[in-house]
Design a protein around this motif. Structure first.
Motif, mmCIF file in Angstrom:
data_model
loop_
_atom_site.group_PDB
_atom_site.id
_atom_site.type_symbol
_atom_site.label_atom_id
_atom_site.label_comp_id
_atom_site.label_asym_id
_atom_site.label_seq_id
_atom_site.Cartn_x
_atom_site.Cartn_y
_atom_site.Cartn_z
ATOM 1 N N LEU A 6 6.248 -11.229 3.204
ATOM 2 C CA LEU A 6 5.015 -11.031 3.961
ATOM 3 C C LEU A 6 5.283 -11.000 5.465
ATOM 4 N N LEU A 7 6.180 -11.861 5.922
ATOM 5 C CA LEU A 7 6.514 -11.888 7.353
ATOM 6 C C LEU A 7 7.273 -10.626 7.766
ATOM 7 N N ASP A 8 8.192 -10.172 6.912
ATOM 8 C CA ASP A 8 8.967 -8.970 7.230
ATOM 9 C C ASP A 8 8.102 -7.714 7.212
ATOM 10 N N HIS A 9 7.062 -7.692 6.379
ATOM 11 C CA HIS A 9 6.190 -6.520 6.250
ATOM 12 C C HIS A 9 4.769 -6.847 6.720
ATOM 13 N N PHE A 10 4.692 -7.684 7.742
ATOM 14 C CA PHE A 10 3.392 -8.158 8.194
ATOM 15 C C PHE A 10 2.503 -7.016 8.678
ATOM 16 N N GLU A 11 3.077 -6.050 9.363
ATOM 17 C CA GLU A 11 2.290 -4.941 9.893
ATOM 18 C C GLU A 11 1.663 -4.106 8.788
ATOM 19 N N GLU A 12 2.340 -4.026 7.633
ATOM 20 C CA GLU A 12 1.771 -3.259 6.521
ATOM 21 C C GLU A 12 0.793 -4.089 5.702
ATOM 22 N N MET A 61 0.783 12.394 5.960
ATOM 23 C CA MET A 61 0.981 11.774 7.283
ATOM 24 C C MET A 61 0.827 10.252 7.223
ATOM 25 N N VAL A 62 1.259 9.652 6.130
ATOM 26 C CA VAL A 62 1.235 8.195 5.973
ATOM 27 C C VAL A 62 2.431 7.602 6.727
ATOM 28 N N PRO A 63 2.252 6.539 7.512
ATOM 29 C CA PRO A 63 3.385 5.927 8.236
ATOM 30 C C PRO A 63 4.552 5.592 7.306
ATOM 31 N N ALA A 64 5.766 5.785 7.817
ATOM 32 C CA ALA A 64 6.971 5.566 7.005
ATOM 33 C C ALA A 64 7.063 4.133 6.484
ATOM 34 N N GLU A 65 6.593 3.159 7.289
ATOM 35 C CA GLU A 65 6.645 1.758 6.847
ATOM 36 C C GLU A 65 5.766 1.546 5.623
ATOM 37 N N GLN A 66 4.596 2.188 5.597
ATOM 38 C CA GLN A 66 3.702 2.055 4.443
ATOM 39 C C GLN A 66 4.274 2.764 3.222
ATOM 40 N N HIS A 81 8.239 -0.049 -2.718
ATOM 41 C CA HIS A 81 8.768 -1.354 -3.105
ATOM 42 C C HIS A 81 7.835 -2.056 -4.086
ATOM 43 N N ILE A 82 6.534 -2.063 -3.782
ATOM 44 C CA ILE A 82 5.569 -2.745 -4.644
ATOM 45 C C ILE A 82 5.483 -2.065 -6.008
ATOM 46 N N ALA A 83 5.463 -0.725 -6.006
ATOM 47 C CA ALA A 83 5.345 0.020 -7.263
ATOM 48 C C ALA A 83 6.659 0.101 -8.026
ATOM 49 N N GLN A 84 7.751 -0.365 -7.386
ATOM 50 C CA GLN A 84 9.089 -0.361 -7.994
ATOM 51 C C GLN A 84 9.526 1.051 -8.385
ATOM 52 N N ILE A 85 9.346 1.955 -7.447
ATOM 53 C CA ILE A 85 9.809 3.332 -7.625
ATOM 54 C C ILE A 85 10.625 3.705 -6.401
ATOM 55 N N TYR A 137 -10.121 4.852 5.157
ATOM 56 C CA TYR A 137 -8.778 4.754 4.623
ATOM 57 C C TYR A 137 -8.807 4.980 3.112
ATOM 58 N N VAL A 138 -7.622 4.874 2.496
ATOM 59 C CA VAL A 138 -7.499 5.006 1.048
ATOM 60 C C VAL A 138 -6.992 3.694 0.476
ATOM 61 N N ASN A 139 -7.635 3.224 -0.578
ATOM 62 C CA ASN A 139 -7.247 2.007 -1.273
ATOM 63 C C ASN A 139 -6.554 2.381 -2.578
ATOM 64 N N LEU A 140 -5.237 2.110 -2.649
ATOM 65 C CA LEU A 140 -4.433 2.453 -3.815
ATOM 66 C C LEU A 140 -4.239 1.206 -4.665
ATOM 67 N N GLY A 141 -4.645 1.283 -5.928
ATOM 68 C CA GLY A 141 -4.665 0.113 -6.803
ATOM 69 C C GLY A 141 -3.338 -0.236 -7.425
ATOM 70 N N ILE A 142 -2.392 -0.712 -6.607
ATOM 71 C CA ILE A 142 -1.122 -1.222 -7.121
ATOM 72 C C ILE A 142 -1.135 -2.742 -6.987
ATOM 73 N N SER A 143 -0.129 -3.410 -7.539
ATOM 74 C CA SER A 143 -0.135 -4.874 -7.650
ATOM 75 C C SER A 143 0.249 -5.541 -6.332
ATOM 76 N N THR A 144 -0.663 -5.494 -5.376
ATOM 77 C CA THR A 144 -0.467 -6.164 -4.096
ATOM 78 C C THR A 144 -1.830 -6.503 -3.519
ATOM 79 N N LYS A 145 -1.817 -7.253 -2.424
ATOM 80 C CA LYS A 145 -3.041 -7.626 -1.717
ATOM 81 C C LYS A 145 -2.937 -7.155 -0.271
ATOM 82 N N GLN A 146 -4.088 -6.963 0.340
ATOM 83 C CA GLN A 146 -4.133 -6.568 1.741
ATOM 84 C C GLN A 146 -5.093 -7.502 2.473
ATOM 85 N N LEU A 147 -4.658 -8.022 3.605
ATOM 86 C CA LEU A 147 -5.495 -8.921 4.402
ATOM 87 C C LEU A 147 -6.171 -8.116 5.507
#
Length: 623
Positions: free
Chosen positions: A199-205, A321-326, A332-336, A367-377
């Motif tokens: 979470l700290l390493d990917h805080f911006e996402e 045009m989605v940011p490379a970090e996202q 990573h989350i989707a394991q692909i 924005y777009v909400n993609l239903g993968i196994s993660t949370k967004q704050l």
């Protein structure tokens, strides 16, 4: 020849005192805020010590050195910026009173001796201080069976970290949301430390800032938020039970030959084929995507109008045009793995599945909400500047939780359990361990004679650390969190321990002096906390009186207490949810002592041309 300016102790003390004056009234939950203005007439109101100090334009190199040390400590712990400055200033003040501030660094044999003593003190803190601090700590096994206690401790640590920086109502809401976000992002509590690191390493996402909304609107959203809207959205997208998607790291329309090439065209048909080659390739690629049952393309690069037209015909939704970090985060989350261009192959490793995919309005943006196994704050605030403060505060609060778990560098739990089992002096009968289920009435001030009574729910000596059930199970693979009450309790305890070290016959003269000096200096934090409280400052309620009462309670009955920053009363701060990671408190003492020792060893300030990199490179060449 560059000018050489001798550095006097008075100069160091003056610089620290200037920083201290900015922070002194902001200590504790009753602390005042500071308004910061900039040259472009922007304003920011903050009670966060790190924000206040780092906003300053410092010209003196020693002031920048002090702030750099504070930044280093804050970067590790996520807290204690104010405490660092206050304790460092108080140590230098005591040195100045003891040795005289007019003594320059070039003529200060006494100060050099103190510097050596501080270095010696720093080297013995782990062996002398840590075992004593552990007697009063809360040990929490981080496991699914103990989820309730883990959640309670996490919430207390976050609330303590945010206290005094923002208004109480907002802090309470954000603390609860953040605690829930951390624990829900962790599939297994045994992996909580790894989850926090991610979470700290990917805080911006993981965290999205939203302005023009109340802080109380901060919330958690299931799935990942892509900070782009659909370039094309199929009307059938919501009807799929599972949405297959692929993630493109580069554009599939970019075709580059391996070597320089030339085309020989002899007819109009060949020219048209050459011009249509890219479109034909794009159509073939998208048809292959459709054949794999993929319903959604998420691309880091922009797709051309021709590619979007073909996707519409094939009824494939597109987000581009989605940011490379996202992009990397989703993969990573989707394991692909991401699709990396025309030479790549579409297979199962490039195809992910989502439960849903829809547009969502966050603030004023779609924005777009993609239903993968993660949370967004979603972190909301009325203004951009305040939102950035909350963003930083949440990041630091996560570091505090990590500090609660990552204590292996100073605490060997196997050794701790062995010492306890053998009945060594690590946990003598006078020690106390705070328990999560302790309850007591903290609403009234303790009278002088109450030191001999247990009115705060603290257990008698016979029920203290000698109970094996209170020791962490070091044979298990579980994490362990170790915390201690705040409110200046650690400073009172550390002062007592250092005073005992200074009085020990086996202690060297230099160590004895510095131990006594730091023991007196470290009480500046509870003193400031008490000064900012609401209690009436009478002779009976003076800080000296409170200090004597706490020290008497600690020495006589082994009960550790602190000061309630709001009321100024002496109590067990665990009852008031004021809890801090033991590692953060230990590192604060170590870093302050090390910085003071370094300042006392500086002889002069020399201004040179060029950068430090050039000087280091020259030193390397000479070596």
């Amino acid at each position: 020849m560059q000018s050489v300016v001798p550095l006097e102790l008075d100069t160091c003390l003056s610089l620290c005192s200037t920083l201290e004056a900015l922070l002194l009234d902001s200590i504790g939950p009753n602390g005042l805020y500071t308004m910061i203005t900039t040259s472009d007439d922007s304003t920011l109101i903050s009670g966060d010590g790190y924000t206040i100090v780092t906003s300053l334009m410092l010209s003196h190199p020693v002031a920048r050195l002090i702030v750099d040390h504070m930044k280093s400590h804050h970067g590790k712990t996520g807290d204690n910026a104010k405490s660092f400055i206050l304790q460092l200033t108080e140590i230098l003040r005591h040195v100045s009173l003891k040795e005289g501030g007019s003594v320059t660094c070039g003529k200060r044999q006494q100060l050099t001796e103190l510097s050596h003593g501080l270095a010696e003190l720093h080297s013995v803190l782990e062996d002398k201080l840590v075992p004593e601090l552990l007697k009063y700590c809360v040990f929490t096994t981080v496991s699914e069976q103990n989820r309730g206690s883990v959640e309670e401790l996490c919430l207390k640590i976050i609330r303590t970290n945010l206290a005094g920086k923002f208004n109480p109502r907002s802090s309470k809401h954000v603390s609860e949301v953040l605690c829930k976000f951390i624990l829900e992002s962790c599939s297994e509590l045994s992996q909580l430390d790894k989850t926090l690191l991610y979470l700290l390493d990917h805080f911006e996402e993981m965290v999205i800032e939203v302005t023009n909304e109340s802080v109380l609107s901060s919330r958690i959203i299931n799935g990942a938020i892509l900070t782009r809207d659909f370039a094309y959205k199929s009307s059938n997208l919501v009807s799929f039970p599972q949405i297959k998607f692929m993630v493109l790291n580069t554009s599939f329309e970019t075709i580059t030959p391996n070597s320089a090439s030339s085309l020989q065209i002899s007819s109009t048909n060949q020219l048209l084929q050459a011009l249509n080659f890219k479109t034909t390739y794009t159509q073939t690629f998208i048809e292959q995507v459709k054949a794999q049952g993929i319903n959604l393309i998420v691309s880091a690069e922009a797709l051309s109008e021709a590619a979007l037209y073909i996707c519409r015909k094939q009824d494939i939704s597109v987000i581009h045009m989605v940011p490379a970090e996202q992009i990397a985060h989703i993969a990573h989350i989707a394991q692909i793995r991401t699709f990396n261009g025309p030479d790549d192959v579409i297979d199962e490793s490039t195809i992910g599945t989502a439960e849903f995919c829809h547009s969502v309005l966050i603030g004023n943006s779609k924005y777009v909400n993609l239903g993968i196994s993660t949370k967004q704050l979603i972190l909301c605030s009325p203004t951009k500047g305040l939102c950035r403060q909350w963003y930083t505060a949440v990041h630091n609060a996560m570091k505090c939780i990590l500090m609660w778990l990552n204590h292996e560098q100073i605490i060997d739990l196997q050794k701790l359990a062995k010492s306890h089992e053998q009945g060594t002096d690590l946990h003598e009968s006078h020690s106390t361990t705070c328990s999560l289920d302790q309850k007591g009435d903290q609403s009234t001030e303790l009278p002088d004679e109450s030191c001999s009574k247990d009115k705060t729910g603290s257990r008698p000596p016979s029920e203290m650390m000698h109970n094996r059930d209170e020791m962490p199970d070091t044979n298990s693979q579980h994490l362990h969190g170790i915390s201690i009450q705040g409110g200046g309790a650690v400073e009172f305890l550390t002062s007592k321990i250092l005073s005992d070290i200074s009085l020990s016959p086996s202690t060297s003269s230099a160590l004895s002096k510095t131990s006594k000096l730091v023991a007196e200096s470290i009480l500046c934090l509870p003193r400031s906390l008490y000064a900012n409280s609401f209690i009436s400052k009478t002779a009976k309620n003076s800080f000296i009186h409170v200090q004597n009462r706490i020290e008497s309670e600690l020495s006589t009955h082994g009960r550790l207490k602190g000061i309630d920053g709001k009321s100024g009363r002496v109590c067990n701060l665990v009852e008031l949810d004021v809890v801090e990671p033991i590692l953060a408190k230990y590192l604060l003492i170590c870093d302050v002592v090390k910085t003071a020792q370094e300042l006392l060893r500086i002889d002069a300030v020399i201004g040179v041309k060029g950068s430090l990199k050039d000087i280091r490179d020259e030193e390397t060449d000479n070596d």
